[in-house]
Enzyme design. Structure first.
Site, PDB file in Angstrom:
ATOM      1  N   LYS A  52       5.332   3.932  -2.479  1.00 31.35           N
ATOM      2  CA  LYS A  52       5.733   3.110  -3.624  1.00 31.35           C
ATOM      3  C   LYS A  52       7.015   3.671  -4.251  1.00 31.35           C
ATOM      4  CE  LYS A  52       1.007   1.596  -4.318  1.00 31.35           C
ATOM      5  NZ  LYS A  52      -0.294   1.806  -4.967  1.00 31.35           N
ATOM      6  N   GLN A  96      -3.010   5.398  -9.433  1.00 31.77           N
ATOM      7  CA  GLN A  96      -3.498   5.260  -8.055  1.00 31.77           C
ATOM      8  C   GLN A  96      -5.012   5.473  -8.019  1.00 31.77           C
ATOM      9  OE1 GLN A  96      -1.469   4.301  -5.391  1.00 31.77           O
ATOM     10  NE2 GLN A  96      -3.422   4.076  -4.343  1.00 31.77           N
ATOM     11  N   ASP A 119      -0.328  -3.646 -11.483  1.00 34.83           N
ATOM     12  CA  ASP A 119      -1.353  -3.735 -10.438  1.00 34.83           C
ATOM     13  C   ASP A 119      -2.254  -4.948 -10.682  1.00 34.83           C
ATOM     14  OD1 ASP A 119      -1.210  -1.986  -8.319  1.00 34.83           O
ATOM     15  OD2 ASP A 119      -2.161  -0.318  -9.378  1.00 34.83           O
TER      16      ASP A 119
END
Ligand code: NAD
Length: 293
Positions: A52, A96, A119
């Site tokens: 990312k 994450q 997200d």
């Protein structure tokens, strides 16, 4: 049969995003910025976060990687998120997953401000998705929609079967495919671990999305001839002959299924790369909302 190459589609999206960012910075604006929090040092999570960060750099985005020890307490993590919520130079925040057992993932998800939740896991964004309101769509299903768009895969009135009902993949995917939007308008069946006669259901699928996390679960006898198959699965399977000691396997037995399909995504090189394209697209949107607010 065509292979829906995520590398090609993701690159095309990244090129477009990069051109937009160059345009903004040429006009005196700062670039978009994504903050990523990594707790502990899980091998797969390290790889995802590194990818990312690398993709941000390639697209002209700034990124900030915050590493916290696996033993960090929940309060410290929540305070770190709150600080980023209040930092006007940060447009998107991601933590994450998975997190160590002593930390509540739900609390973490709900602490990220919905306007920075690139997200798309916050209940506010999940609710907006259900109601067809603008918000952030979870990056993996969003990436799949971008893939369908890139290859102009017609979905209207088709029967889509989604295997998996998680909040991050299966359920939002089923909502998007059933929504009245471009590359939606499917009739959707959502299957899960309690579904009976899964094979018979899969055989009805014009579009089959496998997101269950079981390597090579979907075999040729489960696939309708001419179907579109989207493989979301990513599982590390031990393999002593592989350089890293493991191979990445999808949820679909690609070699036997591919010849029966009209189009199929490979693993690796399919949905995983599109997930990053979805994340970057969300981050640019968060940036636009932020700088024009
Ligand atoms: P999850 O474990 O949260 O959910 C799995 C789902 O599959 C559950 O809803 C469960 O009911 C269903 N399921 C399990 N066994 C089943 C069976 N035998 N028959 C029917 N349904 C069954 O997983 P997730 O987070 O949704 O991820 C699914 C897979 O996708 C994993 O391999 C994960 O690594 C991968 N993934 C890939 C990306 C990407 O970028 N490509 C992103 C997220 C997740």
């Amino acid at each position: 049969m065509i292979v829906l190459d995520g590398k090609i589609a993701a690159q095309a999206i990244k090129d477009k995003l990069k051109a937009q960012v160059e345009n903004f910075t040429a006009n005196g604006l700062r670039p978009p910025k994504l903050a990523a929090i990594l707790v502990g040092s899980n091998g797969a999570s390290e790889t995802y976060v590194a990818s990312k960060v690398k993709n941000c750099a390639e697209t002209g985005f700034e990124s900030l990687l915050i590493r916290l020890d696996a033993s960090v307490d929940e309060t410290t993590l929540l305070q770190t998120i709150e600080k980023l919520n209040h930092d006007h130079t940060v447009d998107g925040i991601l933590v994450q997953l998975p997190l160590p057992k002593h930390i509540s993932e739900q609390k973490v998800i709900e602490t990220i401000h919905p306007a920075k939740d690139v997200d798309g896991f916050h209940p506010v964004n999940a609710g907006k998705l259900v109601q067809g309101l603008p918000g952030f769509i979870p990056a993996t299903p969003y990436g799949i929609m971008l893939l369908l768009e890139h290859f102009d895969i017609q979905t209207k009135s088709k029967h889509a079967v989604v295997i998996g009902r998680s909040n991050i993949v299966g359920r939002p995917m089923s909502i998007l495919l059933s929504s009245n939007i471009p590359y939606g308008n499917c009739t959707v069946t959502i299957a899960h671990s309690h579904t009976q006669n899964l094979k018979a259901i899969c055989l009805q699928a014009d579009i089959l999305v496998a997101a269950l996390g079981k390597p090579e679960f979907v075999t040729a006898d489960m696939v309708k001839p001419g179907a579109i198959v989207i493989d979301v699965g990513i599982t590390r399977v031990e393999d002593a002959t592989a350089k890293k000691g493991f191979r990445i396997k999808g949820d679909v037995a690609f070699n036997e299924v591919a010849p029966k399909t009209t189009a199929i995504t490979p693993v690796p090189g399919g949905v995983g790369l599109m997930t990053i394209a979805g994340l970057l697209t969300n981050t640019l949107q968060a940036y636009l909302n932020n700088v024009t607010a």
